[in-house]
Design a protein around this motif. Structure first.
Motif, short mmCIF file in Angstrom:
data_model
loop_
_atom_site.label_atom_id
_atom_site.label_comp_id
_atom_site.label_asym_id
_atom_site.label_seq_id
_atom_site.Cartn_x
_atom_site.Cartn_y
_atom_site.Cartn_z
N VAL A 81 0.88 -1.18 0.00
CA VAL A 81 0.00 0.00 0.00
C VAL A 81 0.92 1.22 0.00
CG1 VAL A 81 -1.84 -1.11 1.33
CG2 VAL A 81 -0.02 0.10 2.54
N VAL A 124 1.18 5.00 2.18
CA VAL A 124 0.59 5.78 3.26
C VAL A 124 1.01 7.22 3.05
CG1 VAL A 124 0.53 3.91 4.94
CG2 VAL A 124 2.58 5.33 4.78
N LEU A 164 3.94 0.45 11.01
CA LEU A 164 2.56 0.91 11.04
C LEU A 164 1.88 0.32 12.26
CD1 LEU A 164 1.81 0.61 7.24
CD2 LEU A 164 2.39 2.66 8.55
N THR A 223 7.01 0.67 6.70
CA THR A 223 7.19 1.48 5.49
C THR A 223 8.43 0.98 4.77
OG1 THR A 223 8.52 3.11 6.64
CG2 THR A 223 6.13 3.45 6.63
N LEU A 266 1.67 -3.82 4.50
CA LEU A 266 0.72 -3.78 5.61
C LEU A 266 -0.09 -5.07 5.62
CD1 LEU A 266 -0.79 -2.12 7.83
CD2 LEU A 266 -2.24 -1.20 5.99
N GLY A 277 -3.23 -5.35 3.59
CA GLY A 277 -3.24 -3.95 3.14
C GLY A 277 -4.18 -3.64 1.99
N ARG A 318 -7.39 -2.18 3.00
CA ARG A 318 -7.40 -1.21 4.10
C ARG A 318 -7.19 0.23 3.63
NH1 ARG A 318 -3.84 -3.96 8.82
NH2 ARG A 318 -4.56 -2.11 9.96
N HIS A 319 -7.33 0.46 2.33
CA HIS A 319 -7.18 1.83 1.84
C HIS A 319 -8.16 2.73 2.59
CE1 HIS A 319 -5.48 0.42 -2.30
NE2 HIS A 319 -4.78 0.01 -1.27
N GLU A 360 -2.55 7.98 6.51
CA GLU A 360 -3.71 7.32 5.93
C GLU A 360 -3.22 6.33 4.89
OE1 GLU A 360 -6.61 10.01 4.18
OE2 GLU A 360 -7.33 8.39 2.90
N VAL A 361 -3.85 5.17 4.89
CA VAL A 361 -3.48 4.16 3.92
C VAL A 361 -4.11 4.53 2.58
CG1 VAL A 361 -3.59 1.71 3.33
CG2 VAL A 361 -3.44 2.42 5.74
#
Ligand SMILES: Cc1cc2nc3c(=O)[nH]c(=O)nc-3n(C[C@H](O)[C@H](O)[C@H](O)COP(=O)(O)OP(=O)(O)OC[C@H]3O[C@@H](n4cnc5c(N)ncnc54)[C@H](O)[C@@H]3O)c2cc1C
Ligand SMILES: NC(=O)c1ccc[n+]([C@@H]2O[C@H](COP(=O)([O-])OP(=O)(O)OC[C@H]3O[C@@H](n4cnc5c(N)ncnc54)[C@H](O)[C@@H]3O)[C@@H](O)[C@H]2O)c1
Ligand SMILES: Cc1cc2nc3c(=O)[nH]c(=O)nc-3n(C[C@H](O)[C@H](O)[C@H](O)COP(=O)(O)O)c2cc1C
Ligand SMILES: [Zn+2]
Lengths: 90, 422, 1002, 181
Positions: free
Chosen positions: C912, C914, C928, C943, C961, C964, C967-968, C986-987
C-alpha cells in the motif's frame, strides 16, 4: 581448496561460486507438483562424506562444475563439467 | 558445593584441596525418561530445564567428546535479541531474560556482559533498514537506539568514521542490553546445574544408532570406551547442532532443510581494552568484540560449502581481516593468535527448528546457523517444555520443520532457501 | 655494553657485525650490534627483567631465543607503528629502535600490580566462575554487579596496549605456485630442497629466521671440512642461485590449508626502522604446492620446579645460542639442569665460547661417557641423579637448590645443596614442531623412546623430515630430508634428483630424555609462564573434573597465551597424565590451530589494508562529481544521491529535481543497471521459463517489464527486457541484483536446461545508459536524435529503436520508471560522457535537470513502482499487487510453489502507500501501528520507501501492511520510536501519479 | 551523419605517461579496443565457428574464453557486424564488448611479480605460455589475461572497474618501480 575447472584448469576455490547440492534436480518443466518442487528446493541429504556439488566458475569461464568432495576431509575426488558442452569436454 | 567468594577464600586457606568435581562422571543407566543427544549448550540447558522446571530428572545427556566441545565452545559469544521478525524477536528476548539471571540460576558466573551490540550502517538506506529493525525491537519492548555518526565515534573511538573511508559510517543501531557471555562457562554452568539435579552427563559417549520399535524411537545405541551398548528412553531429544544431518540419518531421516557448513572464528593476542562493545560491519560481514582476557574475538561469513570439518580456508581470513582493519585501521599491527572452525547447522531460512518429531518418541532442536549461542537458555527452556509436554511452547510454535514446505519461512534476511546465504 | 658480551672471535658471535646500534628500552639508551636481536642486546647489557606475567605480574626474563618465547614480550615502536606483544627474541636490532615493557605499572622492575599475587591461592584456576555473581537480585541488577567487576578485570587483564592511530605502513600479498614447498632451512630442509631442486622441481623454501641453516647455524659439527655454519650458508647461497628455487628468509609458514595451500608471512621491513618507499612492511604469501616437506625442527621444553619462572631461568639451547651465535653470555655464572644429553652439549658449547658454567645437574644417573666427557670440558661441578628443587632469588635468580633425585620413583632425597648462579639453563628434551600437520588434522603419535609426540601419518601431500619427524641426529636429519624430497618428487610426478649430503664430523647425540618433566617439591612451580598456570592449577583442574586435555586447557588457560604453549604443553600433559595415573598418549594433546605464530592483521588483509573494495564507476562519474553531486555508496557503485545547488540540502535538491521531471524534463545516469545479452535460437524460450510473465511472443523492437521468482515462489528480481531481434534480447536487472541474476540464469542454462541453445553474456559494462524523463523528454530527443523517429507513432510506449545522437550510435527504449513520458538511451560505455553532454545540450532549452537516486526513487514511489525495499525476499508478486504478471499459460521458475495456500491468505503483508496527515515526514523504517505514541500496539507492517511527494504535497511512503489491499482509507500511525517519530498516516492506493498511465503512454 | 566522437577511456586522465628511473621494474599502459567481440558457438557448431574465425583478416587476436567461446580483438572497427554476418544465430552468438573492457598492459622484468601480487594464477611461462589466455580475477574485478610476450601481458578489465584496477596496479608497481607509456 583447489578446484579443477574442466575448461580453465586448477584454480583456488575463491574463483568459484558455490551453488550447493548437485543431486537436487529440478522437476521437469511440465511438473506443477508442489511436493516435487518442495523436495527439490528444501530437502538436503547433507552427507558426511562424499558430496556432489555445483560450483560456478564465476571468475573464470563462468560454467558450472560438479565437484565430488568429501565434506569431512575436504578431499576433492573429481571435478566434472556440466552444461551444454559437458559431452564435448569429457 | 555452592560457589561464592566465601567458598573460594575458605578453600584457598586449605590449599584448594577440598574442591569437588563440577559434575559427576556417572556410568550410564540402561534406561532414562529422557535422553538428550548432544552435550553442547542446548543439550545441557535442555536437561537443566527439564529437571528444574519440569521436575524430570531421570535424564541423560550423551556427548561424544568432552562437554562443550561443539559450537558452544567455539563461538564468538555474542548475545543479542535485535531481530526483525516477530517469532525471532519474542524467542530471543526470552533468552535475554534468562541470560540476565543465569549466573544466579546456575550459581556459576557465566560472565554475561551486557556491553552493547552496535551494528554499523554505511548509507542512508542502510540506516533505514536499521531503523526498521530498531523500531520492531522497541515495539516488542526491547531497548534499541539509532545512533548517528558522532554518537558512534564517541562510543568506539578507534573506528574510522571519516568520509574518506571506502564505506563511510553513517551511524548504527545499538542494542545496549546485548553483549557477550563466557562460552565455556555457559556449558559448564549448565552441566553442573543439571548434574546437581540428578541428570547424568555421559561424556565420551557417541550415539551411533537409534533403537526403534516400528517408527518409534525408543532409545539409542552408543559407543563408549570402544564398546557398544544400548540406552533406552521414553523420549529422545536431538540437539547436536552441526551434526544434525549425521545423527538424523541414523534415525532414518535422510533429508532435512539443513546443511552443514564451517564457520571460522578468530582471536587476536591479548591487549588492553581497545573496544568496549560488540561491533558489526555493515558493508560486509564481520563482528568483533574483546574478551575479558583481552583478545579480539571476531568472525565473519561461513566458508560457503558443505562441511563437517572443524576447520576452514584462507579466503575467509582475508575477508574478515580486511574488513576489520578497514573499520579499525589502528588494529593493523595487532596480531591474530588463533583461528578455528565450528560446524554450523544452516537452515533454509536462517531460523531455528525446535519441534516434536519428526519421528514418534523423538524431538528435534536444530538449525541454529551462526546464532545459537545467544539462544542457549531459551532454546533449552523451550525444548524442555516441548519434550515435557509433547507440544511446542508458544515461543517455539512457529519453529517447525514444516514451515519451509508450507511457505512460511522465518527469513530475517530474505535470502531464500540457500542456507549459506543466511 | 656491560660485561656480558663475550670475547668475539670466529665461532663466537658470528651473527654480529662490528656496526654499533643505538636503541632505547623503557626510555633508557643502550647499544647493541648489528645482528643482535633485542633479546641478545638486552642480555648483553645485563637487563634481566623484561616483562611481567599476565595474571600475577611476576617478573619475567628472556626464556628462549626464538618465536616460541613466552616471556619477553615488549611493545615496539611508537604512534601508528606501535606494536604490542612483540617477542624480543625475534626483533632484529636497528638504529633508533624504541622498545618498552608492558603490563606493568609504574615500571617493570617495580610493578604495583604484583598485588595480584597477594590473594595467593584464591586466584586459582577458574576462580572467576565461582564468584562475582553479585547480590541475588533478578534481572539487570544481578548482571550489573558482574559488569562492574568486569570493568576492573578487563583493565587488569590484557598484555600490551594497541595503538590509537592508523598503521601508516602498507602490506602486500604474493601468489606463488611450486612443486615442492620446503618449510625450515635446517639440515633436513636443506637436504630436501637440494635434492628436489636437482631434480628440476620448482622449489620454494621458507625460513622463519633471518639466517638460513636452523640448528646448523650454531652447530659445532664440521661438514665437508667446513664449520657447519659456513657450510650451510654456502649451500643455501648456491641453491638460491638456481632458477627453479625461491628462498624466503624471515618468512614463517603460518597456516596449512586444504589442497596444500599455505599462508606464509614474510617480514619484509620489520628489521629496519620503517619500510622504504613502495616497500610493504610484510608480505602474505599464498603458496600452492603440489607437495610439501615439513622440516620445522623441534622445540626445547623446560622442566617444572618451584621458582622456575624467575628471570634467569631459560632454555639450555637458547642460552647456548646466545653464547655461540650472539657472543653473549646470558649470565655471569650458569647452571645447567637437564634430563637429556643436549643440555650437556649446550654447556660444553657455552663454555667453549667463554661462558662460565658453574654446574651441570642431570636427573639421570646413567649418562654416556662421551657426554660426561663433554661436561668435563666445562669444568663445572657435575651432579647426576640430582634435580633442581627450587630456584631462588628476589626478582632474579641468584641460586638454585639441588637434591638427589630418583628417576625410578620421582622422589628427591638427601641433602639440599645451594649452587649460586644467575642463570639456570634447563632442558627437558625436545618436542617436534608438528604444528602445521596438526592444523590440518594430522593425529600426533607418541614415541615412548623419544618421550615426544611425532607428527603421525600424513593426510595430505606432506612429508616430515628432521627433528620435526623425530630424526634428531644430524645424519638422520639430512637423510630424512632427502627421503622426504624423494617422496615429494614422486607426488609431483618428477624423477628423482641427486644426493648432496655432506661428510659429517661431529657429535653423536642421543636425544631421548628421561621421562621426567616435573620435580615435585613444595612451592609455586609454573607450567605456562605467560599465563601463570602452575602445577597446582593442573592438579586443581583434575580435582574439579576438568580432566580432558581440552577441558584442562580451557579451565586453566594453559597453552592459550601468545606462545600457544609451545614450550609448556608437554609439561602440562605430563603432570595431568601423572595425576590421572595414565600414560601421556592416553591423555592426548590439544589441537594446534593456525597461525603458527601470531600474525599482524594488516598482513592478513594484505593489499586490502587501506583499499577494502574496488570502486565501480559509471562512465559519467566525473561529470556527476563536477556537477556537485553528492555521491552514495550503493554496493560497489558510487552513484549521485542528488545534485545539490549551493545552499541546498539533499531533500530540497531531490524535491526540486522531481518537480523538474514532472514539469519539464530530467536526466539520470542509469548505467549501473545490470544488463545481460541473451542470444540464440532458444533465447525466447529460455526467458519464457525464467520470467513469470510471457516473453515468447514479445515482438522485435519492443521491451517488456518482467518478474523473476525464486523457485520457492518469492520475488527474486525485476527489470525490462528488450527484444532486439528474433534471437536476441537485452535484459536489464536491478543494480544490486545484476550478479545474482546472471548466476541464476547461468545455473538454469548449464544445469537445468543445457539443451537450450542460448548464450548469456554480462554486458553491464558495455552500455552506458541515461534515462530522460518528463513531458519534454520527447522534445529533447527530437533535438538530438538522428536516424530514428521518436514520435509517438515511430516509437510507441515500450518501443525499442536504434538511432544516433551526435554521431553516437544509441539504442532508445521508451520506458518509464517515473510514470512520465520517458526514454532510456543506451550507448557504448566509452561514449557515455559524450552522450550525457549531448543530452544536456539538447535539453538546455527545457532546463533539463540531472537527477539523482533520491529523485529517481521519489518518482517511482509516487507511481507505485516497486524496487529493492519492496523486493525484500519475503514478498511474492501477489503481495505487491503484481498478480497480473503471473502467466497461467506456461510454467516457469517458481510457478509450482507460488501456488501454495499460504500465499493467498488475506492477512499477508501487502503493498500500500501511506501519506502523512500532519505534514510530518515519514522516516525510513517506520512501522505501522494503530495506537498513539505512548501505547503504539503491535507492528502491523512497515514502510519501505519514503519521500516527500510534490505531487500530493505531503510525505508519503510505500508500505507493506497486513491485509493492506483492503485497508485503503484506514488511519494508522507510522511509528519510529528510534527516531522519536509518530506520524498519523492514511493508507492509500500506491499508484498516486497518473494511475491510468496516460502520461507515459502519451 | 555526424562523425562518431572519439571514445573516451575511464583512464584518460589517470594513466598519464610518466617516466620513472631506468630501474623501473615494469611499464604500464592503457588502450581501448577498436573492436572487441565475443563469439559463442553451440555445442554442435564449434567447428563451423572456428572455421569462420580462421577466415578473419587483419590484426586479429583470438582469445579462448570458455567452452566454445572466444574473445576477439580487431585493430579496426566494425568486427561485430562482420562476425554477425559470418555467424548467424543458428551457428552461434555474437556479442560486442568493445566498450565493456579497457586493456591495461604491463611489461618489463618484474611484470610477473607485480601481477602475481594480486592475481592467483601461475604466471611462470611453463604454466602460462606466450600467446595463451587466462580468465581470472583480482578480488571482485574479472580479468582476461593475455600473455603477449615472455614478460608482457594485456589485461582486459571490465570498464566500470578499470580505474580501481589501474589504481591497484600502480600501487603494486611501486615496490619495483614503474613507468607509464
Ligand atoms: C565460529 C562460530 C561463531 C559463532 N558465533 C556465535 C555468536 O556470536 N552468537 C551466537 O549466538 N551464536 C554463535 N554461533 C552459533 C552457536 O555457537 C551455535 O549455534 C550453538 O552453540 C549450537 O548449539 P549447541 O551449543 O547445542 O551446539 P554444540 O555445542 O555444537 O553441541 C552439539 C553437541 O553434540 C555432540 N554430538 C554430535 N553428534 C553426536 C553423537 N552422535 N553422539 C553424541 N553427541 C554428539 C557434539 O559433540 C556437540 O558437543 C557461532 C558458532 C560458531 C561455530
Ligand atoms: N640443539 C639441539 O640439541 C638440537 C635439537 C633439535 C635438533 N637439532 C639438530 O638440528 C638438526 C635437525 O635439523 P632440522 O632441519 O630438523 O631442524 P632445525 O631446527 O635445524 O631447522 C628447522 C628450521 O625450521 C624453521 N621453522 C620452524 N617452523 C617454521 C615455520 N613454520 N616456517 C618457517 N620456518 C620454520 C626454524 O626456524 C628452523 O630454522 C639436527 O642436526 C639436530 O641434531 C639440534
Ligand atoms: C570467545 C573465545 C575466546 C578465545 N580465546 C582464546 C585465547 O585467548 N587463546 C587461545 O589460545 N584460544 C582462544 N580461543 C580458542 C580456543 O583455544 C579453541 O581454539 C576453540 O575453543 C576451538 O577449539 P579447538 O581449536 O580445540 O577445535 C578462544 C575461543 C573462544 C570461543
Ligand atoms: Zn573455468
Amino acid at each position: 581448496m583447489r578446484l579443477t575447472c574442466p575448461y580453465c584448469g586448477e584454480r583456488d576455490h575463491q574463483e568459484f561460486t558455490y551453488r550447493g547440492d548437485a543431486s537436487a534436480r529440478r522437476p521437469s518443466l511440465d511438473s506443477q507438483s508442489i511436493d516435487e518442487h518442495n523436495a527439490y528446493v528444501f530437502d538436503r541429504a547433507n552427507p558426511d562424506g562424499i558430496h556432489h556439488e555445483l560450483w560456478n566458475h564465476t571468475s573464470g569461464c563462468r560454467t558450472h562444475v560438479v565437484v565430488a568432495r568429501n565434506t569431512v576431509t575436504h578431499e576433492i575426488i573429481s571435478c566434472d563439467p556440466v552444461g551444454p558442452f559437458a559431452k564435448v569436454m569429457k | 558445593m555452592r560457589y561464592s567468594a566465601f567458598a573460594i577464600l575458605k578453600n584457598a586457606l586449605r590449599g584448594n584441596r577440598d574442591w569437588t568435581p563440577a559434575w559427576r562422571k556417572p556410568e550410564p543407566k540402561s534406561k532414562y525418561d529422557v535422553i538428550i543427544i548432544g552435550g553442547g549448550g542446548h543439550g545441557l540447558s535442555t536437561a537443566f530445564y527439564l529437571a528444574s522446571v519440569h521436575g524430570i530428572t531421570n535424564v541423560a545427556v550423551i556427548e561424544k567428546g568432552y562437554l562443550g566441545s561443539g559450537n558452544v565452545g567455539r563461538n564468538t559469544t555474542i548475545v543479542r535479541s535485535n531481530y526483525r521478525l516477530t517469532p525471532n524477536s519474542r524467542f530471543y528476548e526470552k533468552s535475554m531474560e534468562l541470560w540476565r539471571e543465569l549466573s544466579h540460576t546456575l550459581n556459576y558466573n557465566v560472565m554475561f556482559s551486557p556491553r552493547g551490540v552496535l551494528n554499523l550502517a554505511h548509507n542512508p538506506g542502510q540506516m533505514d533498514t536499521m531503523a526498521e529493525r530498531g523500531n520492531q525491537m522497541r515495539l516488542m519492548g526491547v531497548r534499541s537506539e539509532l545512533l548517528d555518526r558522532d554518537q558512534v565515534a564517541r562510543l568506539n573511538p578507534g573506528l574510522d568514521v571519516s568520509g574518506s573511508a571506502r564505506f563511510p559510517i553513517e551511524g548504527g543501531l545499538l542494542q545496549p542490553d546485548a553483549g557477550n557471555a563466557r562460552h565455556d562457562a555457559v556449558a559448564w554452568g549448565y552441566a553442573r546445574g543439571a548434574d546437581q539435579l540428578g541428570v547424568d552427563l555421559l561424556e565420551g559417549t557417541e550415539v551411533v544408532d537409534f533403537l526403534k520399535e516400528g517408527d518409534t524411537i525408543v532409545g539409542v545405541e552408543v559407543m563408549r570406551n570402544g564398546e557398544r551398548s544400548e540406552i533406552r528412553a521414553e523420549k529422545t531429544g536431538v540437539a547436536v547442532a552441526g551434526n544434525t544431518g549425521r545423527v538424523m540419518k541414523m534415525a532414518g531421516v535422510d533429508h532435512l532443510p539443513i546443511e552443514s557448513t564451517v564457520l571460522q572464528a578468530f582471536v587476536s593476542e591479548s591487549i588492553k581494552p581497545i573496544i568496549p562493545n560488540v561491533v558489526t560491519f555493515g558493508a560486509g560481514h564481520l563482528y568483533v568484540s574483546q574478551s575479558d582476557k583481552g583478545g579480539l574475538v571476531f568472525g565473519g561469513n561461513i566458508d560457503y560449502y558443505n562441511s563437517y570439518a572443524q576447520r576452514g580456508n584462507l579466503p575467509v581470513w582475508e575477508e574478515v581481516t580486511s574488513e576489520l582493519v578497514a573499520m579499525f585501521p589502528n588494529f593493523a599491527r595487532l596480531r591474530l593468535l588463533r583461528s578455528w572452525g565450528g560446524v554450523m547447522d544452516m537452515s533454509m531460512d536462517g531460523s531455528p527448528i525446535i519441534t516434536t518429531g519428526p519421528l514418534p518418541g523423538m524431538y528435534l532442536n536444530a538449525g541454529w546457523c551462526y546464532g545459537g549461542f545467544k539462544a542457549t537458555p531459551a532454546s533449552g527452556w523451550c525444548f524442555a517444555h516441548t519434550i515435557a509436554n509433547d507440544k511446542a511452547h508458544n515461543l517455539n510454535a512457529l519453529f517447525t520443520l514444516e514451515r519451509f514446505k508450507d511457505g512460511n519461512p522465518i527469513d530475517e534476511l530474505g535470502a531464500g532457501p540457500t542456507p549459506w546465504y543466511h | 655494553m656491560s660485561g656480558f658480551r663475550l670475547n668475539l672471535r670466529n665461532g663466537v658471535g658470528d651473527a654480529l657485525s662490528d656496526e654499533t646500534i643505538n636503541f632505547t628500552f623503557n626510555g633508557k639508551p643502550y647499544q647493541g650490534r648489528k645482528g643482535d636481536t633485542l633479546a641478545s642486546a638486552l642480555l648483553a647489557n645485563g637487563v634481566k627483567i623484561v616483562a611481567r606475567s599476565f595474571k600475577y605480574h611476576r617478573p619475567r626474563g628472556i626464556f628462549t631465543a626464538g618465536s616460541e618465547e613466552p616471556n619477553a614480550l615488549v611493545t615496539l615502536r611508537i604512534a601508528g607503528r606501535k606494536e604490542p606483544n612483540v617477542r624480543a627474541t625475534e626483533v632484529e636490532l636497528y638504529d633508533g629502535l624504541i622498545a618498552r615493557t608492558q603490563n606493568s605499572w609504574p615500571s617493570v622492575n617495580f610493578d604495583l600490580m604484583t598485588v595480584n599475587q597477594l590473594p595467593g591461592k584464591t586466584f586459582s584456576a577458574g576462580f572467576y566462575y565461582k564468584t562475582f555473581m553479585g547480590p541475588s537480585r533478578p534481572g539487570h541488577k544481578a548482571t550489573q554487579f558482574w559488569w562492574i567487576c568486569e570493568q576492573f578485570i578487563r583493565r587488569a587483564a590484557g598484555l600490551g596496549k594497541g595503538s590509537a592511530h592508523a598503521d601508516p605502513d602498507r602490506y602486500a600479498r604474493m601468489n606463488a605456485f611450486c612443486d615442492i614447498l620446503v618449510v625450515g632451512s635446517g639440515a633436513a630442509g636443506l637436504a630436501a630442497a637440494q635434492r628436489a631442486a636437482s631434480a628440476g622441481a620448482k622449489v620454494i623454501a621458507c625460513e622463519e629466521n633471518p639466517t638460513l641453516g636452523g640448528a646448523l647455524q650454531s652447530a659445532p659439527d664440521i661438514l665437508d671440512g667446513e664449520p657447519a655454519k659456513d657450510w650451510v650458508s654456502h649451500a643455501w647461497e648456491e641453491l638460491a642461485q638456481e632458477p627453479n628455487v625461491t628462498v624466503l628468509r624471515r618468512t614463517t609458514v603460518q597456516s596449512y590449508f586444504d589442497d596444500n595451500t599455505f599462508l606464509a608471512v614474510e617480514r619484509v621491513a620489520d628489521h629496519i626502522a620503517q619500510p622504504e618507499k613502495g616497500q610493504p612492511r610484510q608480505r602474505a604469501w599464498n603458496i600452492r604446492a603440489k607437495s610439501t616437506v615439513i622440516a620445522t625442527g623441534a622445540l626445547e621444553r623446560p622442566m617444572v620446579f618451584p621458582g622456575n619462572d624467575l628471570p634467569g631461568v631459560m632454555l639450555a639451547d637458547a642460552a647456548r645460542r646466545y653464547a655461540v651465535e650472539f657472543g653473549t653470555s646470558p649470565g655471569r655464572s650458569i647452571c645447567v639442569f637437564t634430563n637429556n644429553d643436549t643440555g650437556w652439549l649446550a654447556a660444553r658449547d657455552m663454555a667453549k665460547s667463554g661462558v662460565i658454567i658453574s654446574a651441570i645437574v642431570d636427573v639421570r644417573l646413567d649418562v654416556a661417557d662421551h657426554i660426561r666427557a663433554a661436561g668435563e670440558e666445562t669444568r663445572a661441578q657435575v651432579r647426576i641423579g640430582a634435580a633442581v628443587v627450587k630456584a631462588k632469588g628476589f626478582r632474579h635468580l641468584s641460586a638454585v637448590k639441588v637434591r638427589d633425585f630418583s628417576e625410578a620413583t620421582g622422589h628427591v632425597s638427601g641433602h639440599e645443596r645451594t649452587i649460586p648462579c644467575d642463570v639456570l639453563a634447563v632442558s627437558g628434551g625436545w618436542s617436534p614442531a608438528f604444528h602445521l600437520t596438526s592444523q590440518q588434522g594430522g593425529k600426533p603419535q607418541w614415541d615412548a623412546e623419544l618421550q615426544a609426540f611425532l607428527p603421525g601419518a600424513p593426510i595430505q601431500k606432506w612429508h616430515c623430515a628432521g627433528a620435526m619427524a623425530g630424526q634428531f641426529g644430524l645424519r638422520s636429519a639430512f637423510r630424512s630430508g632427502e627421503e622426504a624430497a624423494v617422496k615429494a618428487l614422486a607426488d609431483c610426478g618428477l624423477e628423482d634428483g641427486e644426493s648432496s649430503v655432506p661428510v659429517i664430523d661431529g657429535d653423536s647425540v642421543d636425544h631421548a630424555p628421561a621421562p621426567v618433566l616435573e620435580i615435585k617439591t613444595p612451592g609455586k612451580a609454573f607450567v605456562d609462564l605467560q599465563h601463570d598456570v602452575t602445577a597446582d592449577d593442573v592438579h586443581l583442574a583434575h580435582r574439579e573434573g576438568f580432566i580432558s586435555v581440552e577441558h584442562l586447557k580451557r579451565y586453566t588457560t594453559l597453552g592459550m597465551a601468545t606462545d600457544q604453549g609451545k614450550t609448556s604443553n608437554m609439561s602440562g600433559l605430563s603432570i595431568m597424565a601423572e595425576t590421572q595415573g595414565k600414560p601421556i598418549p592416553d591423555v592426548g594433546t590439544t589441537r594446534f590451530r593456525p597461525p603458527y605464530t601470531p600474525v599482524a592483521l594488516g598482513a592478513l588483509a594484505g593489499e586490502r589494508y587501506g583499499h577494502l573494495a574496488a570502486e565501480r564507476l559509471t562512465p559519467m562519474y566525473d561529470l556527476h562529481v563536477e556537477a556537485g553531486a553528492h555521491m552514495y555508496a550503493n554496493g560497489p557503485w558510487l552513484r549521485p544521491e542528488s545534485y545539490n545547488l549551493p545552499g541546498e540540502n539533499v531533500e530540497q535538491a531531490y524535491i526540486r529535481e522531481t518537480i523538474a521531471v514532472r514539469k519539464s524534463v530530467g536526466m539520470v545516469d542509469v548505467s549501473t543497471l545490470g544488463k545481460i545479452d541473451v542470444q540464440g535460437p532458444d533465447a525466447a524460450e529460455f526467458l519464457n521459463r525464467i520470467y513469470s510473465n510471457g516473453f515468447a511472443k514479445l515482438p522485435v523492437g519492443k521491451a517488456r517489464y518482467g518478474l523473476m521468482l525464486r523457485e520457492d515462489g518469492f520475488l527474486f528480481d525485476d527489470g525490462t527486457t528488450w527484444r532486439l531481434d528474433d534471437n536476441r534480447f537485452l535484459m536489464t536487472t536491478t543494480t544490486i541484483g545484476a550478479g545474482k541474476v546472471m548466476e541464476h540464469l547461468e545455473y538454469h542454462h548449464d544445469v537445468v536446461w543445457p539443451d537450450l541453445k542460448v548464450a548469456l553474456t554480462s554486458v553491464s559494462d558495455e552500455w552506458a545508459a541515461v534515462a530522460v524523463a518528463g513531458p519534454k523528454s520527447r522534445a529533447v530527443l527530437r533535438k538530438c536524435v538522428t536516424d530514428c523517429d521518436v514520435s509517438n507513432e515511430g516509437m510507441p510506449f515500450m518501443g525499442v529503436r536504434d538511432g544516433e545522437i551526435d554521431g553516437i550510435p544509441v539504442k532508445i527504449a521508451r520506458l518509464s520508471f517515473s510514470g512520465e513520458l520517458a526514454y532510456e538511451v543506451f550507448c557504448g560505455a566509452h561514449w557515455g560522457r559524450a552522450l550525457w553532454k549531448a543530452l544536456e545540450k539538447a535539453g538546455e532549452k527545457f532546463d533539463i535537470t540531472p537527477y539523482g537516486l533520491e529523485a529517481l526513487s521519489t518518482l517511482r514511489i509516487e507511481k507505485g513502482h516497486v524496487a529493492g525495499p519492496e523486493l525484500n525476499g519475503r514478498t511474492t508478486p501477489l503481495d505487491l499487487g503484481l498478480g497480473g504478471m503471473i502467466s497461467s499459460k506456461k510454467n516457469f521458475v517458481g510457478c509450482a510453489l507460488l501456488q501454495r495456500e499460504t500465499f493467498s491468505k488475506e492477512d499477508r503483508f501487502q503493498l500500500v502507500a501511506v501519506k502523512s496527515l500532519d505534514g510530518q515526514p515519514i522516516t525510513g523504517g517506520s512501522h505501522l501501528v494503530a495506537g498513539q505514541k505512548d501505547e503504539p500496539g503491535r507492528s502491523q507492517g512497515h514502510t519501505t520507501s519514503m519521500c516527500f511527494s510534490p505531487e500530493l504535497n505531503c510525505y508519503i511512503s510505500l508500505a507493506l501492511l497486513e491485509g493492506g489491499f483492503k485497508r485503503h482509507g484506514e488511519k494508522l500511525f507510522a511509528s519510529s520510536p528510534v527516531r522519536g517519530k509518530h506520524v498519523a498516516v492514511e493508507v492509500i492506493n500506491p499508484h498516486i501519479v497518473d494511475p491510468k498511465g496516460g502520461r507515459m503512454h502519451g | 551523419m555526424v562523425d562518431q566522437p572519439e571514445m573516451l577511456s575511464p583512464l584518460h586522465d589517470l594513466a598519464m605517461p610518466r617516466a620513472a628511473s631506468d630501474t623501473a621494474g615494469v611499464e604500464l599502459g592503457e588502450r581501448l579496443c577498436a573492436s572487441l567481440v565475443q563469439v559463442q558457438a553451440w555445442p554442435n557448431t564449434v567447428g563451423r565457428v572456428e572455421k569462420a574465425l580462421s577466415t578473419l583478416k587483419g590484426e586479429i587476436t583470438i582469445m579462448p574464453s570458455g567452452p566454445g567461446r572466444w574473445l576477439i580483438e580487431d585493430e579496426s572497427e566494425g568486427l561485430e557486424d562482420r562476425l554477425r554476418k559470418k555467424i548467424p544465430s543458428a551457428v552461434g552468438a555474437v556479442t560486442g564488448l568493445t566498450h565493456g573492457r579497457v586493456v591495461i598492459s604491463i611489461s618489463g622484468r618484474k611484470s610477473e611479480w607485480v601481477l602475481a601480487s594480486g592475481i592467483a594464477i601461475d604466471f611462470s611461462t611453463d604454466a602460462f605460455p606466450v600467446g595463451e589466455t587466462r580468465l581470472t580475477h583480482h578480488h571482485e574485478i574479472g580479468l582476461t589475461v593475455h600473455r603477449t610476450g615472455e614478460t608482457s601481458f594485456d589485461l582486459y578489465v571490465f570498464t566500470s572497474f578499470s580505474r580501481a584496477f589501474w589504481q591497484w596496479i600502480e600501487r603494486a608497481g611501486e615496490e619495483v618501480g614503474y613507468s607509464v607509456t
